[in-house]
Design a protein around this motif. Structure first.
Motif, mmCIF file in Angstrom:
data_model
loop_
_atom_site.group_PDB
_atom_site.id
_atom_site.type_symbol
_atom_site.label_atom_id
_atom_site.label_comp_id
_atom_site.label_asym_id
_atom_site.label_seq_id
_atom_site.Cartn_x
_atom_site.Cartn_y
_atom_site.Cartn_z
ATOM 1 N N ASP A 19 13.942 33.770 57.186
ATOM 2 C CA ASP A 19 13.923 32.548 57.993
ATOM 3 C C ASP A 19 13.683 31.314 57.125
ATOM 4 O OD1 ASP A 19 14.390 33.973 60.306
ATOM 5 O OD2 ASP A 19 12.298 33.905 60.980
ATOM 6 N N VAL A 20 12.780 31.418 56.167
ATOM 7 C CA VAL A 20 12.497 30.273 55.290
ATOM 8 C C VAL A 20 13.719 29.965 54.423
ATOM 9 C CG1 VAL A 20 11.056 29.421 53.405
ATOM 10 C CG2 VAL A 20 10.005 30.625 55.329
ATOM 11 N N VAL A 21 14.349 30.980 53.868
ATOM 12 C CA VAL A 21 15.567 30.773 53.072
ATOM 13 C C VAL A 21 16.631 30.107 53.937
ATOM 14 C CG1 VAL A 21 17.476 31.952 51.889
ATOM 15 C CG2 VAL A 21 15.108 32.623 51.435
ATOM 16 N N HIS A 22 16.786 30.571 55.169
ATOM 17 C CA HIS A 22 17.767 29.987 56.090
ATOM 18 C C HIS A 22 17.433 28.522 56.371
ATOM 19 C CE1 HIS A 22 20.640 29.662 59.334
ATOM 20 N NE2 HIS A 22 19.679 29.177 60.094
ATOM 21 N N LEU A 23 16.165 28.215 56.557
ATOM 22 C CA LEU A 23 15.736 26.851 56.829
ATOM 23 C C LEU A 23 16.061 25.924 55.654
ATOM 24 C CD1 LEU A 23 14.234 25.038 58.876
ATOM 25 C CD2 LEU A 23 12.124 25.673 57.701
ATOM 26 N N LYS A 26 19.775 25.415 55.530
ATOM 27 C CA LYS A 26 20.197 24.544 56.629
ATOM 28 C C LYS A 26 20.069 23.076 56.229
ATOM 29 C CE LYS A 26 18.656 22.984 61.152
ATOM 30 N NZ LYS A 26 17.680 23.189 62.229
ATOM 31 N N TYR A 27 18.915 22.709 55.691
ATOM 32 C CA TYR A 27 18.699 21.314 55.327
ATOM 33 C C TYR A 27 19.464 20.930 54.071
ATOM 34 C CZ TYR A 27 15.628 20.726 59.194
ATOM 35 O OH TYR A 27 15.150 20.646 60.474
ATOM 36 N N LEU A 28 19.701 21.875 53.180
ATOM 37 C CA LEU A 28 20.522 21.607 52.011
ATOM 38 C C LEU A 28 21.960 21.310 52.429
ATOM 39 C CD1 LEU A 28 20.699 21.378 48.958
ATOM 40 C CD2 LEU A 28 21.091 23.842 48.875
ATOM 41 N N ILE A 47 13.187 19.778 49.704
ATOM 42 C CA ILE A 47 13.067 20.460 50.998
ATOM 43 C C ILE A 47 11.851 21.386 50.990
ATOM 44 C CG2 ILE A 47 14.179 22.122 52.551
ATOM 45 C CD1 ILE A 47 16.900 20.883 51.431
ATOM 46 N N LEU A 48 11.701 22.157 49.933
ATOM 47 C CA LEU A 48 10.542 23.059 49.830
ATOM 48 C C LEU A 48 9.234 22.282 49.827
ATOM 49 C CD1 LEU A 48 11.928 25.614 47.237
ATOM 50 C CD2 LEU A 48 11.319 26.090 49.626
#
Length: 62
Positions: A19-23, A26-28, A47-48
């Protein structure tokens, strides 16, 4: 011995990681729409960093 919460968290760890990788992705992608030549490593780190700040804000309200 692990607590029930630790055992339950272990069950969900892989999903949380995904989920964190997907998030981040997504913003990238959103940044890439606005900035076609975005510096991907810099954008990913920004983003991180923002996710970390939000986690800190959530922790301070708990």
């Amino acid at each position: 011995m692990a607590s029930m919460e630790q055992i339950e968290m272990e069950k969900h760890r892989k999903a949380l990681d995904k989920d964190v990788v997907h998030l981040v992705d997504k913003y990238l992608r959103a940044m890439e729409w606005d900035i076609p030549d975005v510096d991907e490593p810099t954008a990913r780190q920004m983003i991180l960093d923002e996710i970390k700040r939000e986690v800190g804000r959530i922790e301070s309200h708990s």
